[in-house]
Design a protein around this motif. Structure first.
Motif, PDB file in Angstrom:
ATOM      1  N   ASN A  16      -4.478 -41.557 -56.339  1.00  0.00           N
ATOM      2  CA  ASN A  16      -5.633 -41.248 -55.505  1.00  0.00           C
ATOM      3  C   ASN A  16      -6.015 -39.771 -55.609  1.00  0.00           C
ATOM      4  O   ASN A  16      -5.186 -38.886 -55.425  1.00  0.00           O
ATOM      5  CB  ASN A  16      -5.309 -41.601 -54.050  1.00  0.00           C
ATOM      6  N   SER A  17      -7.270 -39.520 -55.887  1.00  0.00           N
ATOM      7  CA  SER A  17      -7.766 -38.147 -56.036  1.00  0.00           C
ATOM      8  C   SER A  17      -8.535 -37.696 -54.793  1.00  0.00           C
ATOM      9  O   SER A  17      -9.496 -36.935 -54.882  1.00  0.00           O
ATOM     10  CB  SER A  17      -8.656 -38.036 -57.281  1.00  0.00           C
ATOM     11  N   ALA A  18      -8.097 -38.155 -53.618  1.00  0.00           N
ATOM     12  CA  ALA A  18      -8.785 -37.813 -52.370  1.00  0.00           C
ATOM     13  C   ALA A  18      -8.855 -36.315 -52.143  1.00  0.00           C
ATOM     14  O   ALA A  18      -9.825 -35.815 -51.569  1.00  0.00           O
ATOM     15  CB  ALA A  18      -8.092 -38.496 -51.189  1.00  0.00           C
ATOM     16  N   VAL A  19      -7.841 -35.578 -52.578  1.00  0.00           N
ATOM     17  CA  VAL A  19      -7.860 -34.125 -52.365  1.00  0.00           C
ATOM     18  C   VAL A  19      -9.052 -33.477 -53.058  1.00  0.00           C
ATOM     19  O   VAL A  19      -9.623 -32.496 -52.557  1.00  0.00           O
ATOM     20  CB  VAL A  19      -6.533 -33.483 -52.843  1.00  0.00           C
ATOM     21  N   PHE A  20      -9.488 -34.034 -54.180  1.00  0.00           N
ATOM     22  CA  PHE A  20     -10.652 -33.499 -54.892  1.00  0.00           C
ATOM     23  C   PHE A  20     -11.948 -33.989 -54.248  1.00  0.00           C
ATOM     24  O   PHE A  20     -12.942 -33.253 -54.213  1.00  0.00           O
ATOM     25  CB  PHE A  20     -10.598 -33.901 -56.365  1.00  0.00           C
ATOM     26  N   ARG A  21     -11.942 -35.219 -53.746  1.00  0.00           N
ATOM     27  CA  ARG A  21     -13.143 -35.733 -53.095  1.00  0.00           C
ATOM     28  C   ARG A  21     -13.392 -35.023 -51.769  1.00  0.00           C
ATOM     29  O   ARG A  21     -14.517 -34.651 -51.444  1.00  0.00           O
ATOM     30  CB  ARG A  21     -13.010 -37.246 -52.855  1.00  0.00           C
ATOM     31  N   VAL A  22     -12.333 -34.843 -50.977  1.00  0.00           N
ATOM     32  CA  VAL A  22     -12.470 -34.194 -49.672  1.00  0.00           C
ATOM     33  C   VAL A  22     -12.724 -32.704 -49.839  1.00  0.00           C
ATOM     34  O   VAL A  22     -13.506 -32.108 -49.090  1.00  0.00           O
ATOM     35  CB  VAL A  22     -11.195 -34.434 -48.836  1.00  0.00           C
ATOM     36  N   ASP A  23     -12.057 -32.090 -50.824  1.00  0.00           N
ATOM     37  CA  ASP A  23     -12.192 -30.657 -51.085  1.00  0.00           C
ATOM     38  C   ASP A  23     -12.004 -29.844 -49.805  1.00  0.00           C
ATOM     39  O   ASP A  23     -12.923 -29.160 -49.332  1.00  0.00           O
ATOM     40  CB  ASP A  23     -13.563 -30.360 -51.701  1.00  0.00           C
ATOM     41  N   PRO A  24     -10.796 -29.893 -49.228  1.00  0.00           N
ATOM     42  CA  PRO A  24     -10.561 -29.208 -47.949  1.00  0.00           C
ATOM     43  C   PRO A  24     -10.582 -27.696 -48.114  1.00  0.00           C
ATOM     44  O   PRO A  24     -10.566 -27.174 -49.235  1.00  0.00           O
ATOM     45  CB  PRO A  24      -9.153 -29.694 -47.571  1.00  0.00           C
TER      46      PRO A  24
END
Length: 276
Positions: free
Chosen positions: A91-99
């Motif tokens: 899962n690449s959520a960290v790139f989608r969310v871009d916190p």
């Protein structure tokens, strides 16, 4: 990358990544995760042979989008936060969310999955991989517990026993001082599993999913509070009630809107969020 050594449980990470990749190829994507498609293209695996159907693609993409939105809201409110993705897979959520750059993001999964993840996903500052089994309490050893924390689990709990699920719910508040716990849920799944057993010979996807389903689930979203009274339910949201259902293929869109009227069906696609 070759994944011929993956166990069946490790292969489930490939299925969800492929579903996100298929969504990204759609003319009307829900999640639009093009990085997922790039990652899939680098893995030597018979993805097409999984037989992933449109409803799985849409629901995997939509639940990921719903989880992303909640993580983004939390890290915006708490720029010093920690995010912990349980059973992160690819899962690449960290790139989608871009916190915010001050947020530390931990992706926790089995060693073989983490090894593949680290080889295929781009590096990002303050993004950390944790190779550990969630069945053991030491998965938190490398993660700070004194900052606001968002713990997230996408598609994880069905593949664990109830004993392990309950232990995770309790361990979260033992280790982390404050934060949110958000995950996708399927309600009670006994009937789903029995139905799925009738079609497992047709789709490898069903054999992979329901053949390993170990957790019976729960109907009442307050039930986890009986496992851990330090968790308080603050949100129960069904994917079937989301505006993005309008992006589903026509027949699936109609069926989903009808299903959304029935609480039992809506529970099968819900996101639950608890505060601690």
């Amino acid at each position: 990358m070759d994944v011929g050594h993956f166990t069946p449980i490790e292969e489930t990470a490939l299925l969800t990544e492929y579903a996100r990749a298929l969504d990204s190829r759609s003319l009307r994507p829900i999640l639009g995760d093009t990085l997922a498609d790039e990652v899939v293209g680098k893995i030597n695996y018979d993805f097409a042979g999984l037989g992933v159907i449109a409803s799985v693609v849409c629901l995997v993409a939509l639940r990921a989008k719903m989880l992303d939105e909640r993580i983004r809201a939390f890290t915006t409110e708490h720029p010093d936060a920690v995010v912990v993705d349980l059973g992160a897979g690819l899962n690449s959520a960290v790139f989608r969310v871009d916190p915010p750059p001050s947020v530390d993001w931990y992706s926790v999964d089995l060693p073989a999955v983490i090894k593949l993840r680290d080889a295929l996903l781009p590096r990002r500052d303050r993004s950390h991989s944790v190779a550990a089994s969630l069945a053991e309490p030491d998965w938190t050893d490398a993660i700070s517990g004194d900052r606001p924390t968002m713990v997230v689990a996408d598609g994880l709990f069905p593949f664990l026993s109830e004993r392990v699920v309950v232990a995770i719910f309790r361990h979260i508040t033992d280790h982390f001082e404050s934060g949110m716990f958000v995950f996708n849920d399927y309600g009670t799944v006994g009937r789903i599993k029995r139905f799925a057993s009738l079609v497992t010979t047709r789709k490898r996807m069903f054999r992979m999913l329901y053949g390993q389903w170990g957790f019976g689930g729960f109907k009442d979203a307050h039930h986890p509070e009986t496992w851990n009274p330090n968790l308080k339910l603050v949100e129960e949201a069904s994917a079937l009630h989301e505006p993005d259902v309008a992006l589903f293929p026509p027949m699936l869109r109609v069926g989903s809107r009808i299903a959304a009227r029935f609480p039992a069906s809506a529970r099968n696609t819900r996101i639950l969020r608890y505060q601690f």
